[in-house]
Design an enzyme around this catalytic site. Structure first.
Site, mmCIF file in Angstrom:
data_model
loop_
_atom_site.group_PDB
_atom_site.id
_atom_site.type_symbol
_atom_site.label_atom_id
_atom_site.label_comp_id
_atom_site.label_asym_id
_atom_site.label_seq_id
_atom_site.Cartn_x
_atom_site.Cartn_y
_atom_site.Cartn_z
ATOM 1 N N ARG A 31 37.406 37.140 36.241
ATOM 2 C CA ARG A 31 36.612 36.200 37.023
ATOM 3 C C ARG A 31 35.754 35.374 36.089
ATOM 4 O O ARG A 31 35.292 35.865 35.050
ATOM 5 C CB ARG A 31 35.646 36.944 37.958
ATOM 6 N N GLU B 198 34.172 27.401 38.296
ATOM 7 C CA GLU B 198 35.452 26.717 38.515
ATOM 8 C C GLU B 198 35.504 26.104 39.919
ATOM 9 O O GLU B 198 34.858 26.626 40.829
ATOM 10 C CB GLU B 198 36.619 27.702 38.297
ATOM 11 N N HIS C 229 43.389 29.325 37.205
ATOM 12 C CA HIS C 229 43.282 30.499 38.084
ATOM 13 C C HIS C 229 44.608 30.748 38.822
ATOM 14 O O HIS C 229 44.657 30.716 40.060
ATOM 15 C CB HIS C 229 42.116 30.330 39.069
HETATM 16 C C1 GLV Z 1 42.524 36.396 42.355
HETATM 17 O O1 GLV Z 1 41.757 36.000 41.549
HETATM 18 C C2 GLV Z 1 42.335 37.585 43.124
HETATM 19 O O2 GLV Z 1 41.235 38.164 43.093
HETATM 20 O O3 GLV Z 1 43.268 37.980 43.816
#
Ligand code: GLV
Length: 332
Positions: A240, A269, A287
Site C-alpha cells: 500500500r 495515489e 496499482h
Molecule cells: C489491492 O490492492 C487489494 O488490496 O486487493
C-alpha cells in the site's frame, strides 16, 4: 417482502452486477465516477449493502449518515479504506477478498522485483528514445535475482507466495520480518529465516513489502530504514501507499543510496510523488498487482458472494469482523 438495496460504488463486471440484481435493488455506477464523501453518503442513504473498492472510504461519518447499512463488501484484500472499529461498533459487517488474488499478486510482486533488479523499464525507455547504438559491457548491468537474499516485510499469504517463488524457483535465501513468526512447518520448505527489521534491511539484496497498511505501518520505510539498506539493494512495494515515505525514497534513489525500486502503490495515489517521476532507477506501475482478468473476476464474485450471503441470511465466506454477525445473531 421488499428486497434489500445495495450500492455498487464503482464500475465492475456487468455479469456480477446482473447477479446482484437477481437478489437486490441495485444502484450501480457504470460511468465509474469516484464519489466524493457527500456523494457516497447520499448514494448509500437507505441502502443495506455496499459493494466497494479501495476508493470508497467507509468511516464513522459515513456509517452514522447511513444507519440502515448492514454490510460493506470490499473488492480488495486490503481494507484500510474501512474503519473496522467503527463498522463493528455500529454493527456493520465488513468483508474483503483474500486468497483469490494471492498467487496473481505474488506473480506480479516477483515480476516487479525482477524488472527492478534487471533495469527493464529504464532500459526500455532508453531503447524507445533511440539511444541504443551499440553493445557495451556495462550497459544496464543490474543485480542477480537467482541466489540472492530475498527480504520480505510482511509474511502473510502473499509474502509467503513470493517467498515460495524465490526459494523454490530461483534458489534465493529468504529472510523475513513479520508481526508473528511463521511455524517451523511453514518456514522449513523455504528455509526462511525470521529476523528483526534492522537485520532484514541490512541483509536483503531485494526487499519486498507485502504488509497491510495501518497507522503502525505508516512510513515503515523512511529515510532511516533506507539508510540501513545495501547501496546495491532494490525495494519493491506491492502493499500500500503510505508504507513507504515516497519523498525519502525519491531522494535515496536520486542519490543512489539504494540501487532501484519497483512501486505498484503510492502515497496519495493516483498522484505520484514528482521526485519519483524524475529518477530513472524506478519501475512504476498503477496499482495493478492483482490485475488479471481471471483474478479480478474472482475478486468481484467473492465480494458479491459476501454481499449476497450476508444480506440473505447465509454465511459470508470472508468476513473481516465476524463478531458482528455473532452479536446480531444473523443478518437481522
Ligand atoms: C489491492 O490492492 C487489494 O488490496 O486487493
Amino acid at each position: 417482502m421488499t428486497r434489500p438495496s445495495v450500492l455498487v460504488a464503482r464500475a465492475v463486471f456487468p455479469e456480477v452486477v446482473q447477479r446482484l440484481r437477481e437478489h437486490f435493488e441495485v444502484d450501480d455506477n457504470p460511468s465509474d465516477t469516484i464519489f466524493t464523501k457527500s456523494e457516497l453518503m447520499a448514494r448509500l442513504a437507505g441502502k443495506q449493502g455496499a459493494f466497494t473498492t479501495g476508493s470508497e472510504r467507509i468511516d464513522d461519518e459515513v456509517l452514522a449518515a447511513c444507519p440502515q447499512l448492514k454490510v460493506v463488501a470490499n473488492m480488495a484484500v486490503g481494507y484500510n479504506n474501512f474503519d473496522i472499529a467503527a463498522c463493528t461498533a455500529r454493527g456493520v459487517l465488513a468483508t474483503n477478498t483474500p486468497d483469490v488474488l494471492t498467487e496473481t499478486t505474488a506473480d506480479f510482486g516477483f515480476a516487479l522485483m525482477m524488472a527492478t533488479a534487471r533495469r527493464m523499464a529504464e532500459s526500455e525507455h532508453y531503447l524507445r528514445r533511440g539511444e541504443w547504438t551499440r553493445w557495451a559491457y556495462d550497459m544496464f548491468t543490474g543485480s542477480d535475482v537467482h541466489g540472492a537474499t530475498l527480504g520480505i516485510l510482511g509474511m502473510g499469504r502473499i509474502g509467503q507466495a513470493i517467498a515460495r517463488r524465490g526459494a523454490l524457483g530461483f534458489g534465493m535465501k529468504v529472510i523475513y520480518h513479520n508481526r508473528s513468526r511463521l511455524t517451523a512447518e511453514q518456514e522449513q520448505p523455504l528455509a526462511a529465516r525470521y529476523v528483526d527489521k534492522a537485520t532484514l534491511l541490512r541483509e536483503a539484496d531485494h526487499l519486498v513489502l507485502v504488509l497491510p497498511y495501518s497507522p503502525q505501518s505508516h512510513h515503515a520505510i523512511g529515510a532511516a530504514e533506507l539508510a540501513l539498506m545495501k547501496p546495491t539493494a532494490t525495494l519493491t512495494n506491492v502493499a500500500r501507499g503510505g508504507i513507504v515515505d515516497d519523498a525519502a525514497l525519491a531522494v535515496a534513489l536520486r542519490e543512489r543510496r539504494i540501487a532501484a525500486a519497483g512501486l505498484d502503490v503510492f502515497e496519495g495515489e493516483p498522484a505520484v510523488h514528482p521526485g519519483l517521476l524524475e529518477v530513472p532507477n524506478v519501475v512504476l506501475t498503477p496499482h495493478i498487482a492483482s490485475a488479471t482478468v481471471a483474478t479480478r473476476r474472482r475478486m468481484a464474485d467473492l465480494a458479491a458472494d459476501n454481499l449476497i450471503a450476508a444480506l440473505n441470511g447465509g454465511t459470508p465466506p470472508t468476513p473481516i469482523n465476524p463478531q458482528v454477525r455473532a452479536a446480531s445473531g444473523g443478518p437481522g
